[in-house]
Write a protein that holds these residues in place. Structure first.
Motif, short mmCIF file in Angstrom:
data_model
loop_
_atom_site.label_atom_id
_atom_site.label_comp_id
_atom_site.label_asym_id
_atom_site.label_seq_id
_atom_site.Cartn_x
_atom_site.Cartn_y
_atom_site.Cartn_z
N SER A 190 0.99 -1.21 -0.09
CA SER A 190 0.00 -0.03 0.10
C SER A 190 0.78 1.25 0.08
O SER A 190 1.51 1.38 0.96
CB SER A 190 -1.03 -0.05 1.34
OG SER A 190 -1.90 -1.11 0.93
N TRP B 80 0.16 7.09 -0.64
CA TRP B 80 -0.56 8.04 -1.60
C TRP B 80 -1.70 7.35 -2.03
O TRP B 80 -1.79 6.16 -2.15
CB TRP B 80 0.29 8.92 -2.48
CG TRP B 80 0.79 7.87 -3.50
CD1 TRP B 80 0.23 7.58 -4.70
CD2 TRP B 80 2.12 7.47 -3.46
NE1 TRP B 80 1.16 6.62 -5.27
CE2 TRP B 80 2.33 6.58 -4.65
CE3 TRP B 80 3.36 7.73 -2.94
CZ2 TRP B 80 3.74 6.28 -5.10
CZ3 TRP B 80 4.41 7.01 -2.89
CH2 TRP B 80 4.70 6.39 -4.12
N GLU B 81 -3.09 8.01 -2.52
CA GLU B 81 -3.99 7.32 -3.32
C GLU B 81 -3.46 7.20 -4.67
O GLU B 81 -3.09 8.21 -5.35
CB GLU B 81 -5.04 8.09 -3.19
CG GLU B 81 -6.53 7.90 -2.02
CD GLU B 81 -7.47 8.57 -2.15
OE1 GLU B 81 -8.29 8.40 -3.05
OE2 GLU B 81 -7.79 9.79 -1.29
N ALA B 82 -3.46 6.17 -5.32
CA ALA B 82 -2.99 5.74 -6.49
C ALA B 82 -3.93 5.12 -7.42
O ALA B 82 -4.77 4.41 -7.13
CB ALA B 82 -1.77 4.82 -6.43
N THR B 83 -4.03 6.08 -8.58
CA THR B 83 -4.72 5.54 -9.85
C THR B 83 -3.48 5.21 -11.01
O THR B 83 -2.94 6.06 -11.29
CB THR B 83 -5.67 6.45 -10.49
OG1 THR B 83 -6.82 6.72 -9.33
CG2 THR B 83 -6.38 5.87 -11.69
N SER C 124 -5.87 -0.43 -2.37
CA SER C 124 -4.97 0.94 -2.28
C SER C 124 -4.74 1.40 -3.83
O SER C 124 -4.11 2.49 -3.65
CB SER C 124 -3.84 0.84 -1.33
OG SER C 124 -3.15 -0.28 -1.94
N VAL C 125 -4.80 0.77 -5.04
CA VAL C 125 -4.43 1.13 -6.07
C VAL C 125 -5.78 0.89 -7.03
O VAL C 125 -6.23 -0.41 -7.37
CB VAL C 125 -3.11 0.19 -6.67
CG1 VAL C 125 -2.71 0.86 -8.27
CG2 VAL C 125 -2.07 0.63 -5.87
N CYS C 126 -6.01 1.84 -7.85
CA CYS C 126 -7.27 1.64 -8.82
C CYS C 126 -6.71 1.78 -10.03
O CYS C 126 -5.77 2.68 -10.60
CB CYS C 126 -8.15 3.00 -9.00
SG CYS C 126 -9.24 3.21 -10.16
N GLU D 125 -10.46 10.35 -12.63
CA GLU D 125 -9.41 9.94 -11.53
C GLU D 125 -8.31 11.10 -11.93
O GLU D 125 -7.89 11.75 -11.19
CB GLU D 125 -8.61 8.86 -11.92
CG GLU D 125 -9.49 7.53 -11.48
CD GLU D 125 -10.73 7.22 -12.61
OE1 GLU D 125 -11.47 6.31 -12.47
OE2 GLU D 125 -10.56 7.71 -13.59
N ALA E 180 -7.03 14.19 -9.05
CA ALA E 180 -5.74 14.05 -8.87
C ALA E 180 -4.74 15.25 -8.24
O ALA E 180 -5.24 16.44 -8.90
CB ALA E 180 -4.98 13.40 -9.96
#
Length: 741
Positions: free
Chosen positions: A15, A18-21, A41-43, A83, A87
């Protein structure tokens, strides 16, 4: 998929902080990224039209139009995705992705971070790719991450001065070995990990191997398969070993899953690229494994290896040079062992978690959010030893007080089970942060030990304190704590960050002698002694016992890249004799440059009276004002254990002119030519004047030195220091035999 994709996957698989795409093109499977599709935790999103491999390498009008149309379609798809709109930072993992994202982010407020994983030239990027990358992506970038200084320097002509920059090695899946390198008497196995490709230089290696070992039992192993249309090359190599009469001693292993295990089985590891390699992940893997390493003297690998210390370098493309290096290591078992032991202690070798942390800090900086997540109050899920750092008595809440808190907090952010015991004198100004009450990993108590009884009182404190009792290892940060720990049975390490006894002239001869005797006696009882610089190691006089564990600071934003005229040299330190402030005055006297001195101390009035008209002698200023308009930071100390101000200046992009007795100087100025010009003896005033005048007159030189010291400063971050501490602590706990103490 290549190294860039593997490096990104290693950061996203756990994980990330940070929020990850993750955007991938349509028309193909997820490949390496498939496990991320189910990650909480990853899109992962497929966007845009299918992309053709090799599209950026052409040069004709038709190729250019085809690539441009597909790039425009990809950019539009990215721009319209929800997304992207949500960001804070857009990170581009490859040069092609950088072009798409640069176009997508036009007329938006999105912060664009371009990752430089290849040297910025047409040979590496292809004709079309080079033009679009330099004219579109780099001109739009708000920040760039380069995998080496060489990579960053290749991009400098195309970057705006305001672009934030960091040199961060790619996540290479390394784990720093803690096992000592054995001095095996006979050389038996050497090898190289690299795909079979003409520019990787396997043919050069095979020829040099035949020269160095025309007969005998030494075996060469080549790990890696041919790819990207280079199947012919493997056939040529197999024919070559037959022609040279060494086919029975050269093994082609193909693709290897357990790379770390294979490297650990070799006695010597090699890197033989025929053109400068941007990073050389295999070199990082070799060093982390504690192997004697031979590499080319160009590109990223040359930034990690100091010849004769943690490896050997040879002239790129030189068959004779490579053969000589092979003969050197073959004939000296002790040298192989020394190089291997030093390799694993190479500053800046970070785990994937450490690399991810540095990326997170850079993303936050570019986004404008400088805050860091709070250190966890729960015990981290760590495999390393439980360490209690101790510092007592402290007479002020500065210096060691602040840096010890930063070290332990960063260590816990990286998952280490570290704690901190601070003993602070009642006379110290200020108070402990209120948040300490909610953090069971830190304890600050009042202590007032004095004189020779002080270490005895501290011993009693350490013997009964639960943070010490629950630890596997104690790291002592000041001399009195060393003397106290030496009287206990607890495994402990002395981490020397400054001269541990009064310097010449600071105290009477008798007191200095007693202090030095007590401290040296204590150090002999430590499981290990760490020092922050080689200069400090020489001052303490411990010889090979002293292990280099560099200090670090929190990352700072880059303020300058050397462009534009500046004429003010800055000096910042205590106004004391050992800081040699009179050299700064003498160097600037008679020039048309300006000088400003910041500091406090007993010599201030005397210096103000002696200063030439172009130098002002001031008190301390705020950190953000210290480097405003600065041409260079000038460090003139006769002896400087580390030099935090120099590291802060370098991290801010300010060129450096330092004494060769300055602790951090060899870590910050590593290029031989730049060392000759800007790492100077304190006895040669004319050389200091010449260095400053040259910097003021030559913008290209300023830019070169600015980027050089800035890149080296990235290895002296708090995250890098914590990684070095973790590796050294694991070795200390295991002890010489390699078993747990």
């Amino acid at each position: 998929m290549g190294g860039a994709e593997f490096a990104l996957f290693r950061m996203l698989q756990p994980s990330p902080p940070w929020e990850a795409t993750l955007f991938v093109p349509t028309g193909a499977g997820l490949g390496l990224y498939a496990p991320l599709a189910t990650s909480p935790s990853v899109c992962v999103r497929k966007v845009g039209p299918p992309q053709l491999s090799g599209a950026s390498t052409g040069s004709g009008i038709r190729s250019t139009l085809t690539f441009a149309l597909r790039a425009l379609g990809q950019s539009l798809a990215i721009r319209l995705s929800p997304e992207f709109r949500a960001a804070d930072v857009v990170h581009t993992n490859t040069s092609r992705a950088a072009v798409y994202s640069a176009v997508a982010s036009l007329l938006s407020r999105k912060k664009l971070v371009v990752h430089l994983r290849d040297l910025v030239n047409a040979e590496s990027l292809g004709g079309i790719g080079f033009r679009l990358f330099t004219r579109v992506a780099l001109r739009r970038a708000d920040g760039v991450i380069a995998n080496s200084r060489a990579t960053l320097e290749s991009a400098l002509p195309y970057l705006r001065a305001s672009v934030d920059r960091a040199v961060i090695a790619s996540a290479a899946g390394i784990s720093v070995s803690t096992a000592p390198t054995e001095a095996e008497p006979e050389l038996r196995r050497i090898g190289m990990v690299a795909r079979l490709d003409p520019w990787k230089g396997q043919d050069l290696l095979v020829r040099a191997f035949a020269d160095a070992f025309p007969t005998g039992d030494v075996r060469l192993e080549l790990a890696g398969s041919a790819a990207f249309g280079n199947e012919f090359y493997e056939e040529e190599l197999r024919a070559l070993v037959v022609e040279l009469g060494i086919a029975d001693r050269v093994d082609f292993l193909g693709h290897v899953d357990d790379v770390a295990g294979l490297i650990a089985s070799w006695q010597v590891c090699l890197h033989t690229a025929m053109r400068p390699e941007p990073l050389g992940q295999n070199v990082l893997q070799y060093l982390a494994s504690g192997r004697a390493t031979i590499a080319v003297n160009a590109g990223g690998p040359a930034e990690w290896i100091t010849p004769g210390e943690n490896g050997l370098l040879f002239e790129m493309g030189s068959r004779e040079g490579l053969a000589d290096a092979l003969r050197t290591v073959a004939g000296d078992a002790d040298l192989r062992a020394r190089l291997g032991d030093a390799a694993r202690q190479t500053p800046g070798l970070l785990s994937d978690a450490g690399i991810t942390t540095e990326h997170a800090q850079f993303f936050a900086r570019v986004a404008g959010a400088r805050s860091h997540p709070a250190a966890s109050t729960a015990r981290p899920d760590a495999s390393g030893p439980r360490i209690c750092f101790v510092a007592a008595p402290l007479t002020a809440r500065s210096g060691v007080y602040r840096s010890s808190r930063e070290i332990v907090a960063e260590g816990r952010r990286q998952g280490h089970d570290w704690s901190l015991l601070l003993g602070v004198a009642a006379s110290a100004s200020g108070s402990a942060p209120a948040s300490d009450a909610d953090e069971p990993w830190i304890s600050e108590i009042e202590v007032n030990p004095a004189g020779l009884k002080g270490p005895l009182e501290l011993r009693a404190l350490f013997a009964t304190h639960p943070l010490v009792a629950d630890s596997d290892l104690v790291v002592s940060l000041i001399p009195q704590s060393d003397m106290a720990m030496a009287q206990t049975s607890k495994p402990w390490v002395a981490y020397i960050r400054g001269l541990p006894w009064p310097a010449a002239g600071e105290s009477g001869t008798g007191k200095t002698l007693v202090w030095k005797t007590l401290e040296r006696t204590a150090l002999r009882r430590a499981a290990a002694v760490w020092v922050t610089t080689d200069v400090l190691a020489a001052d303490v006089g411990l010889g090979s016992r002293a292990q280099l564990v560099p200090a670090g600071i929190q990352p700072l934003p880059r303020l300058w890249d050397g462009r534009g005229e500046r004429r003010t040299a800055v000096w910042a330190a205590r106004y004391d004799q050992d800081k040699n402030p009179s050299l700064f005055l003498a160097a600037l006297a008679g020039t048309d440059l300006q000088g400003v001195m910041y500091g406090s101390g007993r010599l201030r009035d005397q210096l103000a009276a002696e200063a030439p008209a172009n130098v002002s002698v001031d008190g301390w200023t705020t950190p953000d004002a210290l480097w405003e308009g600065a041409l260079a930071y000038v460090g003139t100390s006769h002896r400087e254990a580390f030099g935090r101000s120099a590291v802060e200046a370098a991290m801010s992009g300010i060129p450096l002119v330092l004494a060769d007795t300055f602790g951090a100087a060899p870590l910050l100025i590593t290029d031989p030519d730049l060392r000759r010009r800007f790492m100077l003896p304190t006895s040669d005033t004319a050389a200091w004047t010449r260095a400053l005048v040259d910097l003021a007159a030559d913008e290209a030189l300023r830019m070169r030195l600015s980027d050089h010291v800035y890149g080296n400063a990235q290895r002296l971050t708090m995250a890098a220091s914590v990684a070095a501490i973790a590796g050294a602590a694991a070795r200390a706990v295991r002890g010489p035999s390699g078993t747990q103490r």
